[in-house]
Design a protein around this motif. Structure first.
Motif, mmCIF file in Angstrom:
data_model
loop_
_atom_site.group_PDB
_atom_site.id
_atom_site.type_symbol
_atom_site.label_atom_id
_atom_site.label_comp_id
_atom_site.label_asym_id
_atom_site.label_seq_id
_atom_site.Cartn_x
_atom_site.Cartn_y
_atom_site.Cartn_z
ATOM 1 N N ARG B 24 0.808 -1.219 0.000
ATOM 2 C CA ARG B 24 0.000 0.000 0.000
ATOM 3 C C ARG B 24 0.841 1.270 0.000
ATOM 4 N N ARG B 26 1.902 3.125 -2.342
ATOM 5 C CA ARG B 26 1.423 4.187 -3.233
ATOM 6 C C ARG B 26 0.165 4.851 -2.693
ATOM 7 N N LEU B 27 -0.614 4.102 -1.934
ATOM 8 C CA LEU B 27 -1.834 4.681 -1.378
ATOM 9 C C LEU B 27 -1.518 5.677 -0.272
ATOM 10 N N PRO B 30 0.306 11.509 -0.240
ATOM 11 C CA PRO B 30 -0.739 12.512 0.034
ATOM 12 C C PRO B 30 -1.618 12.819 -1.180
ATOM 13 N N MET B 31 -1.074 12.712 -2.365
ATOM 14 C CA MET B 31 -1.892 13.043 -3.534
ATOM 15 C C MET B 31 -2.964 11.987 -3.795
ATOM 16 N N MET B 32 -2.880 10.841 -3.110
ATOM 17 C CA MET B 32 -3.893 9.796 -3.270
ATOM 18 C C MET B 32 -5.018 9.922 -2.254
ATOM 19 N N SER B 33 -4.962 10.932 -1.430
ATOM 20 C CA SER B 33 -5.963 11.075 -0.377
ATOM 21 C C SER B 33 -7.357 11.259 -0.980
ATOM 22 N N VAL B 34 -8.330 10.548 -0.432
ATOM 23 C CA VAL B 34 -9.704 10.686 -0.915
ATOM 24 C C VAL B 34 -10.480 11.719 -0.101
ATOM 25 N N THR B 35 -9.864 12.261 0.902
ATOM 26 C CA THR B 35 -10.510 13.325 1.659
ATOM 27 C C THR B 35 -9.786 14.633 1.385
ATOM 28 N N ASP B 36 -10.545 15.707 1.492
ATOM 29 C CA ASP B 36 -9.983 17.013 1.193
ATOM 30 C C ASP B 36 -9.024 17.459 2.279
ATOM 31 N N GLU B 37 -8.055 18.224 1.847
ATOM 32 C CA GLU B 37 -7.306 19.003 2.823
ATOM 33 C C GLU B 37 -8.305 19.926 3.523
ATOM 34 N N PRO B 38 -8.207 20.079 4.842
ATOM 35 C CA PRO B 38 -9.255 20.824 5.569
ATOM 36 C C PRO B 38 -9.529 22.216 5.008
ATOM 37 N N LEU B 39 -8.490 22.923 4.640
ATOM 38 C CA LEU B 39 -8.713 24.279 4.153
ATOM 39 C C LEU B 39 -9.346 24.260 2.764
ATOM 40 N N ASP B 40 -9.011 23.260 1.987
ATOM 41 C CA ASP B 40 -9.630 23.127 0.674
ATOM 42 C C ASP B 40 -11.086 22.696 0.813
#
Lengths: 393, 69
Positions: B24, B26-27, B30-40
């Motif tokens: 895992r 590659r998972l 950070p660019m694979m995150s399925v949740t938003d960065e909080p500020l975004d």
């Protein structure tokens, strides 16, 4: 006799070695030292976002009676986030977004201000949000959150609880949250006179699942339910009436909203990531919306640029496709405006009886139900709004 | 919508085969995150509040200001 002697010797040997091993086994504290419970700042992140809105709306007084008024708007939105840890299990997050709004609402015919511009021609609103996360074990955590929003003449408090649990060797993560929000704000007559206070309460619950599909693919599904009660308008919006005058915008006192979100991230062979986002929204006011974002092609360089908090987004040139459908049931007396200008607004469609697309023809769904397609672009973190005069004629 | 639900169910069913942790890597990017960065996420939430003519809900404070609430 010989066998008994051997057995006794083995018992003594293994027993003593186990005891010695247990005595010699160092504890976690001996290896890592005593747990550090001091507050330690892990990161400070800042971000600045700009919104630039052009357009006209029927509830604005900055236009002829019965016609749309200007809704020119400019917003700067600096944000700062501080993440701190307290030991190995507790993480605090403090987040302060601030909205600086010029022309908080369009002003009326010069030089007479309307009710909104008199109250908040220029406006600064801020939020202080604080959450504490406790990591119970390797796969479970729970978080408490609370916040305060201050804005003239608006106050909002919120508090919530959330938790998540990893399953199947952390291939699956289930999460849920409950949040309550109480809004308290001034009530205005459309003549500009303050008329006491109004309240609004919001209860939100959500549940989601994140699933690893392959070594390079991960998906996420989340459902959110929101129930709102109280004054759901801002009390100062106006709508044109059939007799040629303006009247106050009247909205139902409750609203139930449903949102379903699906996401997917796929690792790409050239060290990039393909991300897709879909959101379905519906509520008991008759609004349905489908939103698609993507494909969002992220690369490590672009992501690093974003993480450095420059006003650039890693979702460079993301395409937002928004598909909405006109209300089918009761249509409350509500504003008839694009907000922002390029956004399709079902209320306007209901009022006008038909919808016109900004580009191409509006597809028709199930006979009388009209639909509208709008396109927005997000480039370099700045929202580009395309006015569509055809909608306002 | 039904097609989407069917696709989601199909992909979820395929996910029943567990991926071991040592595969895992590659998972974890950070660019694979399925949740938003909080500020975004705040920026995204503002867009949806505006589109749907709704203030509040979805776990965010319901501020006015832009006249869109």
């Amino acid at each position: 006799v010989r066998s008994r002697f051997v057995a006794a010797a083995l018992v003594i040997a293994f027993g003593s070695s186990r005891a010695l091993a247990e005595d010699a086994k160092p504890t976690d504290a001996q290896i890592l030292g005593p747990e550090d419970t001091a507050l330690r700042i892990e990161s400070i992140t800042t971000r600045i976002t700009g919104y630039n809105q052009y357009g006209f709306g029927y509830q604005s007084k900055a236009g002829p009676i019965g016609g749309p008024g200007s809704e020119r708007l400019l917003v700067f939105e600096p944000q700062v986030e501080v993440v701190a840890t307290q030991g190995d299990r507790v993480t605090h997050r403090i987040w302060v977004p601030i909205d600086v709004v010029t022309a908080a609402s369009p002003h009326s015919f010069e030089p007479t201000p309307d009710v909104v511009s008199g109250a908040s021609r220029k406006l600064e609103g801020g939020t202080f949000q604080w959450s504490t996360t406790y990591k119970a074990d390797r796969g479970s955590q729970v978080a408490l959150t609370s916040g305060l929003h201050i804005e003239n003449p608006f106050r909002s408090w919120n508090a919530g609880l959330s938790g998540s649990r990893a399953l199947a060797d952390q291939n699956t993560v289930v999460a849920g949250s409950v949040v309550g929000i109480l809004d308290w704000f001034d009530r205005f007559l459309i003549t500009g006179v303050r008329n006491g206070r109004a309240e609004r309460s919001t209860t939100m619950a959500s549940a989601g699942v994140t699933q690893v599909l392959t070594p390079t693919t991960i998906v996420h599904v989340n459902y959110g339910l929101t129930v709102q009660e109280g004054e759901l308008g801002n009390t100062w919006n106006v709508v044109p009436l059939a007799n040629g005058e303006r009247g106050a915008e009247l909205l139902p006192s409750s609203r139930t909203r449903h949102a379903l979100v699906g996401r997917m991230s796929q690792f790409l062979p050239w060290n990039g990531a393909l991300r897709l986002y879909y959101r379905f929204y519906t509520d008991d006011w008759g609004i349905e919306a489908h939103s698609v974002e993507g494909p969002d092609h992220a690369t490590p360089d672009a992501y690093a640029l974003s993480r450095r908090s420059l006003p650039l987004s890693h979702a460079d040139r993301a395409i937002f496709l928004h598909h909405s459908r006109a209300p089918r049931r009761h249509a409350p007396r509500r504003r008839q405006r694009p907000c922002p200008a390029s956004v399709s607004h079902p209320w306007r469609q209901a009022r006008r009886g038909r919808a016109r697309a900004g580009f191409g023809a509006a597809p028709t769904l199930r006979g009388r139900v009209r639909s509208l397609l709008s396109l927005e672009r997000l480039a370099n973190g700045r929202r580009i709004v395309r006015p569509r005069p055809a909608l306002l004629k | 919508l039904r097609a989407l639900i069917a696709i989601l169910l199909a992909t979820s069913a395929a996910g029943c085969a567990a991926v071991p942790q040592n595969r895992r890597a590659r998972l974890a990017d950070p660019m694979m995150s399925v949740t938003d960065e909080p500020l975004d996420a705040y920026r995204r939430q503002k867009l949806y509040d505006t589109r749907e003519g709704a203030a509040g809900g979805d776990g965010t404070a319901a501020g006015g200001g832009c006249g869109c609430q």
